[in-house]
Design a protein around this motif. Structure first.
Motif, PDB file in Angstrom:
ATOM      1  N   GLU A   1       0.987  -1.328  -0.147  1.00 54.82           N
ATOM      2  CA  GLU A   1       0.175  -0.219   0.093  1.00 54.82           C
ATOM      3  C   GLU A   1       0.901   1.153   0.121  1.00 54.82           C
ATOM      4  OE1 GLU A   1      -3.209   2.313   2.606  1.00 54.82           O
ATOM      5  OE2 GLU A   1      -2.875   0.460   3.032  1.00 54.82           O
ATOM      6  N   LEU A   2       0.602   1.871  -0.942  1.00 55.68           N
ATOM      7  CA  LEU A   2       1.444   3.240  -1.179  1.00 55.68           C
ATOM      8  C   LEU A   2       0.852   4.567  -0.240  1.00 55.68           C
ATOM      9  CD1 LEU A   2       2.328   3.507  -5.122  1.00 55.68           C
ATOM     10  CD2 LEU A   2       3.723   2.538  -3.208  1.00 55.68           C
ATOM     11  N   ALA A   3       1.680   5.326   0.041  1.00 57.25           N
ATOM     12  CA  ALA A   3       0.939   6.541   0.875  1.00 57.25           C
ATOM     13  C   ALA A   3       0.051   7.074   0.198  1.00 57.25           C
ATOM     14  CB  ALA A   3       2.376   7.413   1.318  1.00 57.25           C
ATOM     15  N   THR A   4      -0.254   7.085  -0.945  1.00 58.51           N
ATOM     16  CA  THR A   4      -1.264   7.654  -1.798  1.00 58.51           C
ATOM     17  C   THR A   4      -2.539   6.921  -1.532  1.00 58.51           C
ATOM     18  OG1 THR A   4      -0.924   6.308  -3.843  1.00 58.51           O
ATOM     19  CG2 THR A   4       0.441   8.492  -3.557  1.00 58.51           C
ATOM     20  N   GLY A   5      -2.516   5.769  -1.045  1.00 56.72           N
ATOM     21  CA  GLY A   5      -3.715   5.022  -0.640  1.00 56.72           C
ATOM     22  C   GLY A   5      -3.745   3.608  -1.758  1.00 56.72           C
ATOM     23  N   GLU A   6      -3.034   3.946  -2.947  1.00 57.13           N
ATOM     24  CA  GLU A   6      -2.940   2.671  -3.930  1.00 57.13           C
ATOM     25  C   GLU A   6      -2.637   1.344  -3.193  1.00 57.13           C
ATOM     26  OE1 GLU A   6      -1.614   4.404  -7.961  1.00 57.13           O
ATOM     27  OE2 GLU A   6      -0.849   5.567  -6.206  1.00 57.13           O
ATOM     28  N   VAL A   7      -3.401   0.196  -3.607  1.00 56.60           N
ATOM     29  CA  VAL A   7      -2.895  -0.988  -2.889  1.00 56.60           C
ATOM     30  C   VAL A   7      -2.866  -1.920  -4.177  1.00 56.60           C
ATOM     31  CG1 VAL A   7      -3.742  -2.912  -1.437  1.00 56.60           C
ATOM     32  CG2 VAL A   7      -4.310  -0.590  -0.866  1.00 56.60           C
ATOM     33  N   TYR A   8      -1.615  -2.618  -4.002  1.00 57.84           N
ATOM     34  CA  TYR A   8      -1.399  -3.644  -5.236  1.00 57.84           C
ATOM     35  C   TYR A   8      -1.325  -4.946  -4.386  1.00 57.84           C
ATOM     36  CZ  TYR A   8      -0.489   0.495  -7.739  1.00 57.84           C
ATOM     37  OH  TYR A   8      -0.564   1.734  -8.428  1.00 57.84           O
ATOM     38  N   PRO A   9      -2.071  -6.027  -5.037  1.00 61.56           N
ATOM     39  CA  PRO A   9      -1.801  -7.317  -4.365  1.00 61.56           C
ATOM     40  C   PRO A   9      -0.464  -7.800  -4.940  1.00 61.56           C
ATOM     41  CG  PRO A   9      -3.152  -7.523  -6.315  1.00 61.56           C
ATOM     42  CD  PRO A   9      -3.073  -5.931  -5.913  1.00 61.56           C
ATOM     43  N   ILE A  10      -0.032  -8.619  -4.118  1.00 60.65           N
ATOM     44  CA  ILE A  10       1.537  -9.346  -4.408  1.00 60.65           C
ATOM     45  C   ILE A  10       1.087 -10.753  -4.290  1.00 60.65           C
ATOM     46  CG2 ILE A  10       3.625  -9.788  -3.427  1.00 60.65           C
ATOM     47  CD1 ILE A  10       3.660  -7.029  -2.025  1.00 60.65           C
ATOM     48  N   ARG A  11       1.518 -11.601  -5.349  1.00 61.73           N
ATOM     49  CA  ARG A  11       1.520 -13.028  -5.616  1.00 61.73           C
ATOM     50  C   ARG A  11       2.699 -13.367  -6.478  1.00 61.73           C
ATOM     51  NH1 ARG A  11      -2.819 -10.758  -8.640  1.00 61.73           N
ATOM     52  NH2 ARG A  11      -2.284 -11.422 -10.805  1.00 61.73           N
ATOM     53  N   PRO A  12       3.095 -14.722  -6.645  1.00 61.83           N
ATOM     54  CA  PRO A  12       4.078 -15.094  -7.411  1.00 61.83           C
ATOM     55  C   PRO A  12       4.168 -14.701  -8.726  1.00 61.83           C
ATOM     56  CG  PRO A  12       3.361 -16.769  -5.797  1.00 61.83           C
ATOM     57  CD  PRO A  12       2.169 -15.809  -5.831  1.00 61.83           C
TER      58      PRO A  12
ATOM     59  N   TYR B   1       7.544  -5.389  -8.686  1.00 60.09           N
ATOM     60  CA  TYR B   1       7.205  -3.811  -8.322  1.00 60.09           C
ATOM     61  C   TYR B   1       8.396  -3.515  -8.234  1.00 60.09           C
ATOM     62  CZ  TYR B   1       7.417  -4.533  -3.244  1.00 60.09           C
ATOM     63  OH  TYR B   1       7.683  -5.079  -1.822  1.00 60.09           O
ATOM     64  N   ALA B   2       8.410  -2.061  -8.500  1.00 64.34           N
ATOM     65  CA  ALA B   2       9.795  -1.138  -8.552  1.00 64.34           C
ATOM     66  C   ALA B   2       9.460   0.034  -7.887  1.00 64.34           C
ATOM     67  CB  ALA B   2      10.427  -1.206  -9.988  1.00 64.34           C
ATOM     68  N   LEU B   3      10.091   0.647  -6.819  1.00 64.88           N
ATOM     69  CA  LEU B   3      10.065   1.579  -6.086  1.00 64.88           C
ATOM     70  C   LEU B   3      11.233   2.718  -6.500  1.00 64.88           C
ATOM     71  CD1 LEU B   3       9.464  -0.336  -2.784  1.00 64.88           C
ATOM     72  CD2 LEU B   3       7.776   1.110  -3.923  1.00 64.88           C
ATOM     73  N   ASP B   4      10.943   3.040  -7.714  1.00 66.76           N
ATOM     74  CA  ASP B   4      11.756   4.079  -8.612  1.00 66.76           C
ATOM     75  C   ASP B   4      11.729   5.677  -8.257  1.00 66.76           C
ATOM     76  OD1 ASP B   4       9.219   4.054  -9.876  1.00 66.76           O
ATOM     77  OD2 ASP B   4       9.923   4.480 -11.813  1.00 66.76           O
ATOM     78  N   GLY B   5      10.581   5.804  -7.168  1.00 71.50           N
ATOM     79  CA  GLY B   5      10.263   7.236  -6.808  1.00 71.50           C
ATOM     80  C   GLY B   5      10.369   7.368  -5.319  1.00 71.50           C
ATOM     81  N   HIS B   6      11.209   6.348  -4.610  1.00 71.06           N
ATOM     82  CA  HIS B   6      11.435   6.627  -2.991  1.00 71.06           C
ATOM     83  C   HIS B   6       9.982   6.689  -2.375  1.00 71.06           C
ATOM     84  CE1 HIS B   6      15.670   7.061  -4.023  1.00 71.06           C
ATOM     85  NE2 HIS B   6      15.061   8.214  -4.933  1.00 71.06           N
ATOM     86  N   GLU B   7       8.921   5.641  -2.964  1.00 67.47           N
ATOM     87  CA  GLU B   7       7.608   5.850  -2.438  1.00 67.47           C
ATOM     88  C   GLU B   7       7.434   5.111  -1.034  1.00 67.47           C
ATOM     89  OE1 GLU B   7       7.265   5.398  -6.920  1.00 67.47           O
ATOM     90  OE2 GLU B   7       8.556   4.325  -5.217  1.00 67.47           O
ATOM     91  N   LYS B   8       6.981   5.805  -0.089  1.00 69.02           N
ATOM     92  CA  LYS B   8       6.719   5.552   1.356  1.00 69.02           C
ATOM     93  C   LYS B   8       5.647   4.247   1.168  1.00 69.02           C
ATOM     94  CE  LYS B   8       7.531   9.332   4.057  1.00 69.02           C
ATOM     95  NZ  LYS B   8       6.909  10.433   5.172  1.00 69.02           N
ATOM     96  N   HIS B   9       5.537   3.296   1.809  1.00 74.10           N
ATOM     97  CA  HIS B   9       4.799   2.320   1.625  1.00 74.10           C
ATOM     98  C   HIS B   9       4.590   1.187   2.950  1.00 74.10           C
ATOM     99  CE1 HIS B   9       8.449   0.289   0.073  1.00 74.10           C
ATOM    100  NE2 HIS B   9       7.968  -0.700   0.557  1.00 74.10           N
ATOM    101  N   TYR B  10       3.387   0.688   2.720  1.00 71.25           N
ATOM    102  CA  TYR B  10       3.226  -0.517   3.939  1.00 71.25           C
ATOM    103  C   TYR B  10       3.306  -1.854   3.018  1.00 71.25           C
ATOM    104  CZ  TYR B  10       1.707   2.608   7.433  1.00 71.25           C
ATOM    105  OH  TYR B  10       1.708   3.618   8.538  1.00 71.25           O
ATOM    106  N   LEU B  11       4.254  -2.709   3.699  1.00 72.05           N
ATOM    107  CA  LEU B  11       4.184  -4.012   3.084  1.00 72.05           C
ATOM    108  C   LEU B  11       3.548  -5.087   4.209  1.00 72.05           C
ATOM    109  CD1 LEU B  11       5.378  -6.086   0.704  1.00 72.05           C
ATOM    110  CD2 LEU B  11       7.616  -6.045   2.229  1.00 72.05           C
ATOM    111  N   ARG B  12       2.518  -5.808   3.587  1.00 75.08           N
ATOM    112  CA  ARG B  12       1.749  -6.555   4.258  1.00 75.08           C
ATOM    113  C   ARG B  12       1.716  -8.003   3.742  1.00 75.08           C
ATOM    114  NH1 ARG B  12      -2.067  -2.281   3.633  1.00 75.08           N
ATOM    115  NH2 ARG B  12      -1.935  -0.793   5.288  1.00 75.08           N
TER     116      ARG B  12
END
Length: 134
Positions: A69-80, A84-95
């Motif tokens: 989940e990015l600080a913007t509120g966007e959420v992306y599911p992670i699966r095999p 994802y590439a954090l090329d903009g130094h994005e703050k995020h939560y990893l769950r």
């Protein structure tokens, strides 16, 4: 050429274990590749706030399910198979819903002992600081 085996890293100083993740650090700054590479386990049921203010990171999931989940509120599911590439130094939560196994690549490369500070940041260790610690 460099050749390393994961089982030779597990249980050494290059196997960094925290409350929410365990990073087996395969390539580090000392290896001179210009990036670092890690086989990382994110522990099931955990949430980690991360902000790579000093680094960019690419992450490829090879096992498990979770979300970012990015600080913007966007959420992306992670699966095999997901990258994802954090090329903009994005703050995020990893769950991690289940244990996640990720291949992570950092630039600039990590030295090997970094852990997240209170803001979720890895410090940027300068070469002269690294030499002074040795």
């Amino acid at each position: 050429m460099k050749v390393k085996q994961l089982d030779e890293i597990i249980g050494t100083k290059d196997d960094v274990d925290t409350d929410t993740w365990n990073a087996r650090r395969l390539l580090l700054r000392k290896d001179g590749m210009g990036f670092s590479m890690h086989d990382t386990l994110i522990k099931a049921g955990t949430e980690t706030m991360i902000w790579y203010r000093n680094h960019v990171e690419a992450v490829y999931c090879i096992e498990g399910e979770g979300e970012i989940e990015l600080a913007t509120g966007e959420v992306y599911p992670i699966r095999p198979g997901m990258l994802y590439a954090l090329d903009g130094h994005e703050k995020h939560y990893l769950r991690a819903n289940t244990r996640l196994r990720m291949v992570c690549v950092f630039n600039p490369p990590l030295t090997g002992r970094e852990v997240h500070d209170q803001d979720g940041v890895y410090p940027l260790v300068e070469d002269n600081e690294l030499e002074a610690r040795c």
